[in-house]
Design an enzyme around this catalytic site. Structure first.
Site, PDB file in Angstrom:
ATOM      1  N   HIS A 482       2.579  -0.986   6.616  1.00  0.00           N
ATOM      2  CA  HIS A 482       1.445  -1.203   5.713  1.00  0.00           C
ATOM      3  C   HIS A 482       1.589  -2.550   5.006  1.00  0.00           C
ATOM      4  O   HIS A 482       0.645  -3.362   4.975  1.00  0.00           O
ATOM      5  CB  HIS A 482       1.381  -0.062   4.696  1.00  0.00           C
ATOM      6  CG  HIS A 482       0.326  -0.213   3.650  1.00  0.00           C
ATOM      7  ND1 HIS A 482      -0.858   0.492   3.669  1.00  0.00           N
ATOM      8  CD2 HIS A 482       0.260  -1.000   2.530  1.00  0.00           C
ATOM      9  CE1 HIS A 482      -1.600   0.146   2.627  1.00  0.00           C
ATOM     10  NE2 HIS A 482      -0.933  -0.748   1.913  1.00  0.00           N
ATOM     11  N   GLU A 483       2.764  -2.794   4.416  1.00  0.00           N
ATOM     12  CA  GLU A 483       2.947  -4.043   3.674  1.00  0.00           C
ATOM     13  C   GLU A 483       2.948  -5.250   4.605  1.00  0.00           C
ATOM     14  O   GLU A 483       2.436  -6.316   4.249  1.00  0.00           O
ATOM     15  CB  GLU A 483       4.243  -3.989   2.853  1.00  0.00           C
ATOM     16  CG  GLU A 483       4.251  -2.934   1.755  1.00  0.00           C
ATOM     17  CD  GLU A 483       3.086  -3.045   0.771  1.00  0.00           C
ATOM     18  OE1 GLU A 483       2.507  -4.137   0.620  1.00  0.00           O
ATOM     19  OE2 GLU A 483       2.737  -2.013   0.157  1.00  0.00           O
ATOM     20  N   HIS A 486      -0.540  -6.330   5.059  1.00  0.00           N
ATOM     21  CA  HIS A 486      -1.019  -7.255   4.023  1.00  0.00           C
ATOM     22  C   HIS A 486      -0.513  -8.676   4.315  1.00  0.00           C
ATOM     23  O   HIS A 486      -1.239  -9.661   4.141  1.00  0.00           O
ATOM     24  CB  HIS A 486      -0.506  -6.823   2.646  1.00  0.00           C
ATOM     25  CG  HIS A 486      -1.206  -5.626   2.067  1.00  0.00           C
ATOM     26  ND1 HIS A 486      -2.575  -5.516   2.013  1.00  0.00           N
ATOM     27  CD2 HIS A 486      -0.710  -4.499   1.488  1.00  0.00           C
ATOM     28  CE1 HIS A 486      -2.900  -4.366   1.428  1.00  0.00           C
ATOM     29  NE2 HIS A 486      -1.787  -3.732   1.111  1.00  0.00           N
ATOM     30  N   HIS A 489      -2.544 -10.233   7.037  1.00  0.00           N
ATOM     31  CA  HIS A 489      -3.854 -10.588   6.479  1.00  0.00           C
ATOM     32  C   HIS A 489      -3.746 -11.927   5.754  1.00  0.00           C
ATOM     33  O   HIS A 489      -4.603 -12.816   5.892  1.00  0.00           O
ATOM     34  CB  HIS A 489      -4.286  -9.473   5.513  1.00  0.00           C
ATOM     35  CG  HIS A 489      -5.735  -9.492   5.145  1.00  0.00           C
ATOM     36  ND1 HIS A 489      -6.317  -8.525   4.361  1.00  0.00           N
ATOM     37  CD2 HIS A 489      -6.743 -10.354   5.442  1.00  0.00           C
ATOM     38  CE1 HIS A 489      -7.604  -8.798   4.195  1.00  0.00           C
ATOM     39  NE2 HIS A 489      -7.875  -9.907   4.842  1.00  0.00           N
ATOM     40  N   GLU A 511      -7.114  -2.602   0.623  1.00  0.00           N
ATOM     41  CA  GLU A 511      -6.125  -1.751   1.288  1.00  0.00           C
ATOM     42  C   GLU A 511      -6.541  -1.354   2.711  1.00  0.00           C
ATOM     43  O   GLU A 511      -5.698  -0.922   3.507  1.00  0.00           O
ATOM     44  CB  GLU A 511      -5.882  -0.469   0.466  1.00  0.00           C
ATOM     45  CG  GLU A 511      -5.305  -0.705  -0.918  1.00  0.00           C
ATOM     46  CD  GLU A 511      -3.929  -1.359  -0.896  1.00  0.00           C
ATOM     47  OE1 GLU A 511      -3.200  -1.199   0.107  1.00  0.00           O
ATOM     48  OE2 GLU A 511      -3.575  -2.040  -1.875  1.00  0.00           O
ATOM     49  N   TYR A 653      -7.828   3.081  -3.112  1.00  0.00           N
ATOM     50  CA  TYR A 653      -6.879   3.555  -2.104  1.00  0.00           C
ATOM     51  C   TYR A 653      -7.508   4.648  -1.243  1.00  0.00           C
ATOM     52  O   TYR A 653      -7.229   4.753  -0.048  1.00  0.00           O
ATOM     53  CB  TYR A 653      -5.607   4.090  -2.767  1.00  0.00           C
ATOM     54  CG  TYR A 653      -4.605   3.010  -3.097  1.00  0.00           C
ATOM     55  CD1 TYR A 653      -3.772   2.485  -2.115  1.00  0.00           C
ATOM     56  CD2 TYR A 653      -4.498   2.507  -4.386  1.00  0.00           C
ATOM     57  CE1 TYR A 653      -2.858   1.493  -2.411  1.00  0.00           C
ATOM     58  CE2 TYR A 653      -3.582   1.518  -4.694  1.00  0.00           C
ATOM     59  CZ  TYR A 653      -2.760   1.008  -3.696  1.00  0.00           C
ATOM     60  OH  TYR A 653      -1.861   0.013  -3.996  1.00  0.00           O
TER      61      TYR A 653
END
Length: 719
Positions: A482-483, A486, A489, A511, A653
């Site tokens: 998930h991180e 980011h 992105h 998110e 979220y």
């Protein structure tokens, strides 16, 4: 060694050589430079000849240049081992925030921006968005108020809220509490965790110190067989930062006052106005609908877990009577036990297949194949060669940090993309959760060339030991992916202005791209690809594994299909209770930011509200059922999101999960590794950052309006 063509990035990485005094001096220099740019615009342009090029462009270019330094100046407080440097970083952030407030309330500049908007010149879409956003921000920052007491009070509130935010997060970063337990009290907690705990001396002789850092906290709540130990840890963790209690209360009261000064009925209306949801009603309807859909499922899950607890207690001490309660400190423990008993899931065994470094390499390989990227780790002498100072240590802030140069593959043009940093292990004074920090944004320079971004993942996974590498539980694999999402992105974004770079989107969309990527961690082929049993990494690790495995056969290098199938079967086990927990956070957020009137929030007992809502929504019992009242803990004081930018936005979220599930089901579910769709996603969604309306981005990618069908289907909640 890196391939020769990938050894020489066209832009050096940032350096991390600040001292407390240089950090403050640099902050003051940057502020002074920026103030001169603003003053020059006012001195040289009148409302009659105000254009985008004369008014907004110089300030946007200054903002771009400032961000190359300011993000790093504020970053030290999250990662530095030097408390004086962390303090200076906090002070620098306060100075920058104060200047930002001063800038946002300059009426002379607002009048020029207003004139540019009135002029209505044809601009490119991103510049038009910058103009409209800037104009709106001036109004939202109090320039719609008449000059005088009201505007002065608004400015005073903004400055105080900035101070509160910095102090609140600093308290969380610096938190170093813990509890002393005997080994017997920690019965059931994995030896890997116990062996890393500090050993007591003097009055604590024979005890181990358990901190509230994730690698200590979560395994204890999951595995400690002593319910009293879990209870003590749970309650102490909720009270670990009580100096933040008055800060939280002051923040929500001041936010409400500021919103009412601007003519809004409450802070939630003010905040949600420029998000995708637009109105609190949209948010409240969504949260209310989801809550009603989840309620029955939550009750069913609770019934099963309570029965499991009763059986477990009887098997341990047949004489003990069961009080019928299922407590907050029971949930991780019996959730784990249910997975082991009913689904043959052994999280410790699964973790053996996910050593941190091989898992990271596997994840980067997925991003390489899907998005057309190449990651080259920079180590040893290569760091010296690439550093502007000639010293490789200067391009990282701690010896544990890994740094990668990131490139496009041949299909994407072989160009340079930016720098990725990984800071993965806990240490004193470090940011305590998992997050992605932009260090330097990308943008178009004044000369028309691209400035490349640098981005950092800051996490808190368990450190490797002599006998084992750092091993990730599956939920930690999901967190890391998930991180990293980011981070990707942030890296591949291509915007003209740093204001819209990367994850600088509205909070109820930001998110979604990372949430969508979590699905890869639940796809059999990708779980297999990411896995490598740690015993196959070296002879030393193999010997260490044999020491505790006895006469078991050597594990396969890749995780067996049976384990994968078992793991996937658990994806939605106790999902209703998990999402009800998320709803508690979201509904609490809306409750404190949408009071009926100002007196309501002034008189509200925030801790009682937080805990009573948790009981009501999550259905789990807390100490309140033991006669402790609802003020037994102060979880809001540990809730950095609501002070750090997610105020009246935590619902994002859940709502962005709607968008992420829609994107995955529509485009990737059939073939998650489709490189054509991966690149289309990169160019259509990730590259845009926040440079256009996020709904427009979504529609372009999906080919239609987004809807909730896939979200409710995934949760098993379709009517």
């Amino acid at each position: 060694m890196a391939p020769s063509k990938l050894k020489n990035p066209p832009q050096a990485p940032p350096v991390f050589t600040a001292t407390p005094s240089s950090l403050i001096a640099d902050t003051k220099r940057i502020i002074e430079t920026s103030r001169k740019v603003q003053d020059a615009v006012v001195a040289n342009v009148t409302a009659n000849d105000a254009t985008f090029a004369k008014v907004l462009l110089p300030m946007a270019q200054d903002e771009n240049t400032m961000a190359l330094e300011t993000h790093i100046l504020g970053f030290y407080q999250a990662v530095s081992t030097d408390s004086k440097l962390r303090d200076a970083s906090s002070e620098a952030e306060k100075l920058m925030d104060d200047f930002a407030i001063e800038s946002a309330m300059r009426e002379d500049i607002y009048k020029l921006v207003d004139a540019v908007l009135e002029r209505g010149d044809k601009l490119d879409p991103e510049s038009q968005k910058l103009l409209e956003k800037e104009h709106k921000d001036y109004v939202r920052n109090g320039l719609g108020l008449p000059a005088g007491p009201q505007r002065d009070r608004f400015k005073e509130i903004k400055k105080r809220l900035s101070q509160i935010s910095i102090e609140f997060q600093k308290n969380l970063n610096e938190e170093n509490g813990g509890l002393w337990f005997t080994r017997e009290e920690l019965n059931g907690v994995p030896e890997d965790v116990l062996s890393g705990l500090k050993k007591g001396e003097g009055e604590n002789e024979g005890k181990l110190r358990l901190t509230f850092k994730y690698p200590d906290l979560f395994p204890t709540l999951k595995y400690a067989t002593n319910a009293e130990t879990r209870k003590q840890v749970m309650i102490a963790n909720e009270n670990k930062c009580n100096q933040n209690v008055p800060l939280f209360k002051e923040a929500v009261v001041l936010r409400d006052e500021a919103a009412r000064l601007l003519g809004y009925p409450d802070h939630a209306t003010f905040r949600i106005e420029d998000k995708m949801a637009k109105t609190p009603k949209t948010v409240n309807d969504f949260l209310g609908d989801l809550r009603s859909r989840l309620k029955e499922g939550g009750q069913k899950e609770l019934k099963i877990l309570t029965a499991l607890k009763e059986t477990d207690l009887k098997s341990r001490t047949p004489s003990q009577s069961f009080d019928g309660n299922y407590y907050l400190w029971d949930n991780r423990f019996y959730d784990r036990m249910l997975l082991e008993k009913e689904y043959s899931i052994d999280q410790q065994l699964i973790a053996e297949y996910f050593p941190l470094q091989t898992t990271i390499r596997g994840m980067l390989k997925i991003f390489e194949e899907l998005f057309g990227l190449q990651f080259v780790e920079i180590t040893g002498e290569e760091r010296d060669e690439i550093s502007e100072t000639g010293k490789g240590n200067d391009i990282v802030w701690h010896e544990d940090v890994q740094v990668f140069s990131v490139w496009d593959d041949e299909g994407e043009g072989s160009g340079f993309v930016g720098y990725l940093y990984l800071d993965l292990f806990p240490r004193d004074g470090k940011y305590g959760h998992a997050a992605n920090f932009n260090l330097q944004p990308g943008f178009i320079n004044k000369d028309g060339n691209r400035r490349y971004p640098a981005t950092a993942l800051v996490c808190n996974f368990s450190k490797p030991s002599a006998k084992k590498p750092s091993l990730l539980k599956h939920d930690e694999v999901v967190t890391l992916f998930h991180e990293l999402g980011h981070g990707i992105h942030d890296l591949v974004s291509k915007t003209t202005y740093s204001r819209f770079h990367g994850t600088n989107t509205v909070r109820d969309f930001v998110e979604a791209p990372s949430q969508m990527l979590e699905n890869w961690c639940w796809t059999p082929s990708q779980i297999k690809a990411l896995s490598t049993h740690y015993s196959s990494l070296s002879d030393d690790y193999l010997q260490a594994w044999k020491e505790h495995a006895g006469d078991k056969p050597k594990p396969e290098e890749k995780i067996p299909d049976e384990l994968i199938a078992n793991l996937i079967s658990t994806k939605h086990v106790n999902d209703a209770l998990f999402n009800l927990r998320q709803l508690h956070f979201g509904i609490f957020d809306m409750t404190v930011h949408q009071p009926a009137d100002h007196d309501t929030i002034k008189n509200m007992d925030i801790s009682v509200t937080y805990n009573s809502l948790r009981k009501e929504i999550s259905q789990l019992d807390g100490p309140e059922v033991l006669g402790k009242g609802y003020d037994w803990g102060h979880g809001q004081a540990t809730f950095g999101h609501l002070i750090g930018g997610y105020d009246a936005g935590y619902y994002g979220y859940l709502s962005s999960q709607v968008y992420s599930t829609d994107m995955f089901y529509t485009v990737f579910k059939a073939n998650p590794m489709d490189p054509k769709e991966g690149r289309r996603y990169r160019h259509t969604v990730l590259e845009r950052g926040g440079s256009q309306e996020e709904m427009k981005t979504l529609k372009e990618f999906l080919g239609r309006e987004p809807n909730t069908d896939a979200f409710y289907k995934e949760l098993g909640l379709t009517n």
